[in-house]
Scaffold this active site. Structure first.
Site, PDB file in Angstrom:
ATOM      1  N   SER A   1     -13.413 -10.353 -20.459  1.00 44.21           N
ATOM      2  CA  SER A   1     -12.924  -9.858 -18.970  1.00 44.21           C
ATOM      3  C   SER A   1     -11.240  -9.536 -19.534  1.00 44.21           C
ATOM      4  O   SER A   1     -10.892  -8.177 -19.781  1.00 44.21           O
ATOM      5  CB  SER A   1     -12.422 -11.327 -18.674  1.00 44.21           C
ATOM      6  OG  SER A   1     -12.357 -11.231 -17.054  1.00 44.21           O
TER       7      SER A   1
ATOM      8  N   GLU B   1     -22.274  -9.185 -12.576  1.00 39.21           N
ATOM      9  CA  GLU B   1     -21.229 -10.013 -12.825  1.00 39.21           C
ATOM     10  C   GLU B   1     -20.210 -10.878 -11.301  1.00 39.21           C
ATOM     11  O   GLU B   1     -19.838 -12.038 -11.540  1.00 39.21           O
ATOM     12  CB  GLU B   1     -20.089  -8.863 -13.384  1.00 39.21           C
ATOM     13  CG  GLU B   1     -20.233  -8.100 -14.822  1.00 39.21           C
ATOM     14  CD  GLU B   1     -19.811  -8.780 -15.267  1.00 39.21           C
ATOM     15  OE1 GLU B   1     -19.668 -10.052 -15.820  1.00 39.21           O
ATOM     16  OE2 GLU B   1     -19.429  -7.500 -17.008  1.00 39.21           O
TER      17      GLU B   1
ATOM     18  N   HIS C   1     -20.181 -13.526 -14.354  1.00 38.54           N
ATOM     19  CA  HIS C   1     -19.351 -12.833 -15.681  1.00 38.54           C
ATOM     20  C   HIS C   1     -19.479 -14.059 -16.144  1.00 38.54           C
ATOM     21  O   HIS C   1     -19.317 -15.513 -15.268  1.00 38.54           O
ATOM     22  CB  HIS C   1     -18.021 -12.466 -14.204  1.00 38.54           C
ATOM     23  CG  HIS C   1     -16.792 -12.327 -15.564  1.00 38.54           C
ATOM     24  ND1 HIS C   1     -16.798 -10.920 -15.937  1.00 38.54           N
ATOM     25  CD2 HIS C   1     -15.465 -12.978 -15.412  1.00 38.54           C
ATOM     26  CE1 HIS C   1     -15.441 -10.301 -15.783  1.00 38.54           C
ATOM     27  NE2 HIS C   1     -14.904 -11.838 -15.879  1.00 38.54           N
TER      28      HIS C   1
END
Length: 476
Positions: A191, A308, A398
């Site tokens: 990320s 995600e 995610h």
């Protein structure tokens, strides 16, 4: 190499002095080693300064302080937890090393958290599994949010990125004392951490120190300073102060954090206040990673998770998106209608909210990663993590892949995302691939640059031609 392990203690001599850590089960661990002075007082909103040498042994058995931040809000805070460790010494690194390592490969891990949350002390980021497998694992903290990524008149840009660059230089200079080879440093992040990895590889002086890069679900953009400053301007408006270094440095950190929370209340990836982003800057980031990585001559392992968006949008939020709301959102984020039609064809039966979420995933993460992979000639390996978590409708959301890449499915943080029955063999295989890439520059599946094959990580992992290319092409 200058390190030793006696009983349950370990010692290493680095450039600034001796550090004393712990030794257990063939692994030496050193926590909270400063790579720069605390960025407090007159050092706030300035480039980090080198640490002064110390006399005697420095205790390296506890994590350093966490960077100032607020907890994740709402339902997200029930899935993502960050410890709070008080103190000013936030610019620190942690090392896990095989006790008898010599010229071992090295990885530097940079945590995620949207550039304003997270810490190297999170339990899922424990480096034991990498050290067990012959890797010297280093993790680093960096300044976050207002303190690390504000765009202020009179202050350098990208201070948090500059911190990460300083941590990389520390690893290059000092990792030999822990048995690591400074010529074999791989960067790894997820990320926002992946974004920092991409940015470091994009900057020539940092790239010269790197042997490879692992980018997990990392945004690859950088904004012009005028756009990157919008989050800082919102904080300034909340406090009634100018967007300058002097004004922000005069404000207590707690006030800045509170103002940021007020400015971003109710935000989501689809609407709300602008977040912190990396800024284009001649010194720290002269070119956007999506451009610079195309010609960066280092091996890259890059990938995304299938769903995600399911970490960012709750099931209730997804269910509440009808055709009209989805159309308005697509217009707002600049998604072409032909891309929406392509997703709908690829996902028959998906609701308008699910189609929108997939478009968000593809536009923010998957399409930029693919464009880079298509353009690169250096070794490039692409993955898609597709195992579906049973927790809260997350599916392949995610951050879910982190516990697998670290082979730490039993960790409390991993359990919050994956539950107690996640497949251990998938974690074993995925972690082994990450170790192989760090060690040899090859995770064990075909290069995308010659085959356009993607490793699909799932209960039955396999290599497949890239999926949903029509969507990526429609997104430009």
């Amino acid at each position: 190499m200058s390190h030793e392990a006696v009983s349950n203690e370990a010692r290493a001599t680095i450039g600034r002095g001796v550090v004393r850590g712990t030794h257990a089960n063939g692994i030496d661990r050193y926590l909270g080693i400063p790579y720069a002075k605390p960025p407090v007082g007159e050092r706030r909103f300035r480039v980090a300064e080198p640490v002064d040498p110390w006399d005697g042994e420095r205790d390296a058995t506890r994590f350093g302080a966490t960077a100032p931040q607020t907890p994740y809000p709402g339902a997200l805070g029930e899935l993502l937890t960050v410890p709070t460790i008080e103190g000013d010494d936030i610019l620190t690194v942690n090392v896990w090393a095989p006790a008898e390592a010599e010229n071992a490969p090295v990885v530097l891990w940079l945590h995620g958290g949207a550039l304003e949350r997270g810490a190297a002390a999170q339990t899922m980021y424990d480096g034991t599994t990498f050290a067990r497998d012959g890797i010297v694992f280093v993790s680093a903290n960096y300044r976050l949010g207002v303190e690390g990524f504000s765009v202020l008149d009179g202050a350098p840009l990208n201070l948090g990125l500059r911190d990460a660059a300083a941590a990389l230089r520390w690893v290059s200079d000092e990792v030999g004392a822990f048995g690591g080879d400074p010529a074999r440093i791989t960067l790894m992040g997820e990320s926002a951490g992946g974004a920092l990895v991409a940015a470091l590889v994009s900057e020539p002086s940092s790239r010269a120190l790197v042997a490879g890069a692992i980018i997990q679900s990392g945004p690859l953009e950088a904004a012009e300073p005028d756009r990157a400053r919008r989050a800082s301007d919102a904080v300034a408006r909340e406090l009634g102060i100018p967007t300058t270094r002097d004004a922000f440095a005069a404000a207590p950190i707690a006030d800045l954090l509170s103002a940021r929370s007020r400015a971003s209340a109710g935000s989501s990836p689809l609407r709300g206040a602008p977040g912190f982003v990396l800024a284009l800057d001649e010194e720290s980031l002269p070119e956007a990673p999506e451009i610079a990585l195309r010609s960066a001559d280092v091996p890259v392992l890059i990938g995304t998770n299938t769903d995600e968006y399911r970490l960012w949008l709750t099931p209730e939020a997804i269910a509440g998106i009808g055709h009209l709301k989805a159309w308005v959102a697509r217009r707002a984020i600049g998604v072409p209608e032909r891309a929406a039609r392509a997703v709908a064809r690829a996902l028959p039966g998906a609701s308008p909210g699910e189609v929108l979420g997939q478009l968000l995933t593809d536009r923010m993460l998957r399409a930029p990663a693919t464009r880079i992979a298509r353009a690169r000639t250096a070794p490039t390996f692409v993955y898609e993590f597709s195992w579906r978590s049973p927790i809260r409708g997350l599916d392949a959301a995610h951050a879910l892949e982190i516990g697998f890449a670290f082979d730490r499915l039993g960790d409390p943080e991993a359990l919050l995302l994956a539950g107690p029955d996640a497949p251990a063999d998938l974690a074993r295989d995925m972690h082994a691939a990450w170790v192989a890439f760090i060690r040899d520059g090859d995770p064990g599946w075909p290069r995308f640059s010659t085959s356009c094959m993607t490793r699909i990580w799932d209960a039955a992992s396999r290599d497949l031609p890239q999926r949903r290319t029509e969507v990526i092409d429609a997104l430009g």
